[in-house]
Design a protein around this motif. Structure first.
Motif, mmCIF file in Angstrom:
data_model
loop_
_atom_site.group_PDB
_atom_site.id
_atom_site.type_symbol
_atom_site.label_atom_id
_atom_site.label_comp_id
_atom_site.label_asym_id
_atom_site.label_seq_id
_atom_site.Cartn_x
_atom_site.Cartn_y
_atom_site.Cartn_z
ATOM 1 N N GLU A 266 0.829 -1.189 0.000
ATOM 2 C CA GLU A 266 0.000 0.000 0.000
ATOM 3 C C GLU A 266 0.870 1.246 0.000
ATOM 4 O OE1 GLU A 266 -2.466 -0.294 3.396
ATOM 5 O OE2 GLU A 266 -0.827 -0.271 4.840
ATOM 6 N N LYS A 267 0.267 2.316 -0.478
ATOM 7 C CA LYS A 267 0.963 3.597 -0.528
ATOM 8 C C LYS A 267 0.802 4.315 0.818
ATOM 9 C CE LYS A 267 0.328 4.391 -5.512
ATOM 10 N NZ LYS A 267 -0.091 3.025 -5.863
ATOM 11 N N ARG A 268 1.916 4.673 1.402
ATOM 12 C CA ARG A 268 1.898 5.453 2.644
ATOM 13 C C ARG A 268 2.202 6.911 2.294
ATOM 14 N NH1 ARG A 268 2.201 2.303 7.375
ATOM 15 N NH2 ARG A 268 1.021 0.410 6.889
ATOM 16 N N TRP A 269 1.149 7.721 2.288
ATOM 17 C CA TRP A 269 1.271 9.117 1.895
ATOM 18 C C TRP A 269 1.616 10.005 3.084
ATOM 19 C CZ3 TRP A 269 0.649 10.943 -3.085
ATOM 20 C CH2 TRP A 269 0.083 10.049 -4.020
ATOM 21 N N ASN A 270 2.246 11.102 2.771
ATOM 22 C CA ASN A 270 2.427 12.171 3.740
ATOM 23 C C ASN A 270 2.602 13.473 2.966
ATOM 24 O OD1 ASN A 270 2.714 13.559 6.183
ATOM 25 N ND2 ASN A 270 4.163 12.075 7.027
ATOM 26 N N ILE A 271 2.745 14.564 3.687
ATOM 27 C CA ILE A 271 2.864 15.862 3.027
ATOM 28 C C ILE A 271 4.193 16.514 3.401
ATOM 29 C CG2 ILE A 271 0.359 16.125 3.098
ATOM 30 C CD1 ILE A 271 0.816 18.304 5.263
ATOM 31 N N ALA A 272 4.614 17.458 2.606
ATOM 32 C CA ALA A 272 5.810 18.248 2.892
ATOM 33 C C ALA A 272 5.488 19.709 2.620
ATOM 34 C CB ALA A 272 6.985 17.787 2.040
ATOM 35 N N VAL A 273 5.808 20.568 3.580
ATOM 36 C CA VAL A 273 5.527 22.001 3.487
ATOM 37 C C VAL A 273 6.837 22.738 3.248
ATOM 38 C CG1 VAL A 273 4.473 24.006 4.606
ATOM 39 C CG2 VAL A 273 3.636 21.696 5.122
ATOM 40 N N PHE A 274 6.834 23.615 2.258
ATOM 41 C CA PHE A 274 8.039 24.341 1.893
ATOM 42 C C PHE A 274 7.840 25.825 2.159
ATOM 43 C CE2 PHE A 274 7.856 20.521 -0.682
ATOM 44 C CZ PHE A 274 9.124 19.986 -0.488
ATOM 45 N N ASP A 275 8.936 26.500 2.507
ATOM 46 C CA ASP A 275 8.871 27.923 2.830
ATOM 47 C C ASP A 275 8.668 28.790 1.595
ATOM 48 O OD1 ASP A 275 9.237 27.441 5.513
ATOM 49 O OD2 ASP A 275 11.420 27.519 5.365
#
Length: 533
Positions: free
Chosen positions: A249-258
């Protein structure tokens, strides 16, 4: 309306061809239907026997079933074509009939290679070809694209001449390849073919051909040995796909950039940004959007227990959960914006409802129907205002992998009507929406998912160069991909920041459960969705 003639074989037409005529009905006046009694089609059963067996189970499907064509206005002319080597010609008296009727356009759905002479020279003769001629000429449609691992199958509508592949191309689209199924691949490119005839006629009338050069190799029907190799390849891919679905399964997450410009830097890595820890009770975070005021970030948080997506808010600075906005059914793609001091959300709810506009009042979300779309199920609906109109971009549940539709309204709460160019994009590399439409510098930019290889593995950045209630045109600028992980499939850009999602594949003995649970729950539940603050 253009005075038109059809060329068919024995009064028959396929389902997708009939749908193409229905879509283009407002543009053409069919005066004559030419029914060919002896279309030339040589078969080499010894050398290509296994291909014809494969054809019977793949290219012959609900889109290619043959129907008797009925036309209440145009008259039928039955004829025997004249053989001219590998070509065929229309009898002179048939061509004279077309000239007498004032025919300007011929749509060729029958016969073999047509020799153009006499009055035909003054008529535009449109014909389909399944295959991007810059890479694949000849036949069969889709076979070599799957065999060679290509991303998509092209389809064109062109004017034909007495030289093969020398006519102008007036419309083109691309359809997703299902690497494990020839039948699914062919169903998709035939379904998408219906949209091209109308586009080709409009472009022909406007004198705007497609800049595409037929420089690819010419392919022939595959030998029996090649078909066996093809079948073995499909079998291996089917088994691999089933194993992946059961245990990966795909384990998603997010990344926030300045900085918003970081999304245009290469390579892009999650470590360049801020990555949250997924809260207890959830399997992953995906589909990130900044809140309308930019203070929070909304994500789809997949419930570990139900397999349903919930919409939750994360504090932008700490990325800690602060609020559950929607739960009880499957919610995703929490797109939002602020207008006149009021925040609106348009989450994706296609699994259980027509699209809905949610107006934020304090901590409550007040549902408002999107007028004109009450009977539709739309994936990743994205609303934005341009000049004096509101536009909604999204895809239908049946065709979103390839096709992007556009709807137009004079006001946010007014009726949204289909754009006359729908679908405005037919391409699995960019068809499905991947975030809000933004203005970067002087450009109006749209993000589209690239789902050609794996779902959610990259975004195509497109510049919208024509947009009005009657026009839509965009061009591809570049791709966004992560290095070391897969993704993104959603991008949101606001002044001073950007947020994207990514995933890694993880082995799990319960992957099959998390895929099946939402489907089982949907059947068991008879009550409507429940919203929770």
């Amino acid at each position: 309306m253009i005075k038109t003639a059809l060329i068919l074989d024995r009064e028959s037409i396929t389902a997708w061809q009939l749908n193409a005529l229905v879509d283009a009905a407002a543009l053409i006046d069919i005066r004559v239907v030419l029914s060919c009694n002896n279309a030339k089609q040589k078969r080499f059963l010894g050398r290509n026997l296994l291909y014809y067996v494969l054809n019977a189970f793949s290219l012959r499907n609900r889109q290619t079933v043959r129907l008797r064509y009925e036309n209440s206005k145009g008259r039928f002319v039955h004829f025997d074509a004249i053989d001219d080597g590998v070509w065929q010609k229309l009898p002179a008296e048939v061509v004279d009939e077309l000239a007498k009727e004032g025919v300007k356009l011929v749509i060729k759905f029958g016969m073999g290679l047509l020799r153009i002479e006499g009055a035909l020279v003054d008529m535009n003769i449109l014909s389909y070809h399944h295959g991007d001629p810059s890479e694949f000429r000849g036949r069969p449609a889709g076979f070599y694209e799957i065999l060679l691992g290509k991303d998509s199958v092209g389809t064109i509508v062109q004017t034909i001449t007495n030289k093969l592949d020398a006519g102008r191309i007036w419309a083109v689209c691309h359809s997703k390849v299902s690497f494990h199924s020839y039948k699914q691949t062919s169903l998709r490119f035939y379904e998408n073919s219906r949209h091209l005839l109308k586009k080709a006629i409009v472009n022909l009338a406007n004198g705007t051909p497609v800049d595409l050069h037929p420089s690819g190799p010419v392919y022939k029907l595959p030998s029996n040995a090649l078909v066996l190799r093809f079948a073995l390849l499909l079998g291996i891919r089917k088994v691999s796909r089933l194993f992946y679905g059961a245990f990966w399964e795909k384990r998603w997450n997010i990344a926030v950039f300045d900085r918003e410009t970081v999304i245009f830097d290469a390579p892009l890595r999650p470590a360049q940004g801020q990555v949250p820890s997924v809260a207890a009770g959830y399997s992953f975070y995906a589909d990130p959007f900044f809140s309308g005021n930019g203070v929070d970030i909304r994500v789809e948080a997949l419930s570990s227990a139900t397999g349903y997506g919930e919409i939750i808010s994360l504090a932008r600075q700490t990325l800690q959960p602060i609020e559950v906005l929607l739960r009880g059914a499957h919610y995703s793609y929490p797109f939002s914006w602020v207008e006149d001091g009021v925040e609106y959300l348009v989450p994706e709810i296609a699994s259980h409802s027509a699209p809905m506009l949610l107006r934020r009042e304090g901590r409550d979300l007040v549902p408002l129907p999107i007028k004109g779309l009450e009977k539709l199920r739309i994936l990743d609906g994205t609303i934005f205002k341009h000049q004096d109109h509101y536009y909604l971009l999204g895809g239908s549940t049946q065709a979103a992998e390839d096709c992007l539709d556009l709807y137009v309204s004079p006001s946010l709460l007014g009726e949204f009507r289909p754009h006359p160019g729908n679908p405005v994009v037919i391409d699995p590399k960019r068809g499905r929406m991947a975030g809000r439409v933004v203005r970067l510098g002087d450009s109006l930019v749209r993000f589209g998912q690239d789902n050609t290889r794996q779902y959610g593995d990259g975004v195509t950045v497109c510049e919208i160069i024509k947009l009005s209630p009657t026009e839509y045109e965009e061009r591809v600028l570049r791709k966004i991909r992560f290095d070391g992980v897969s993704g993104p499939h959603t991008v949101d850009v606001v002044p001073g920041g950007a947020v994207l999602d990514f995933y890694v594949d993880r082995f799990s003995l319960l992957a099959w459960y998390r895929r099946l649970a939402p489907r089982v729950l949907k059947r068991l539940r008879s009550k409507g969705p429940v919203r929770s603050r």
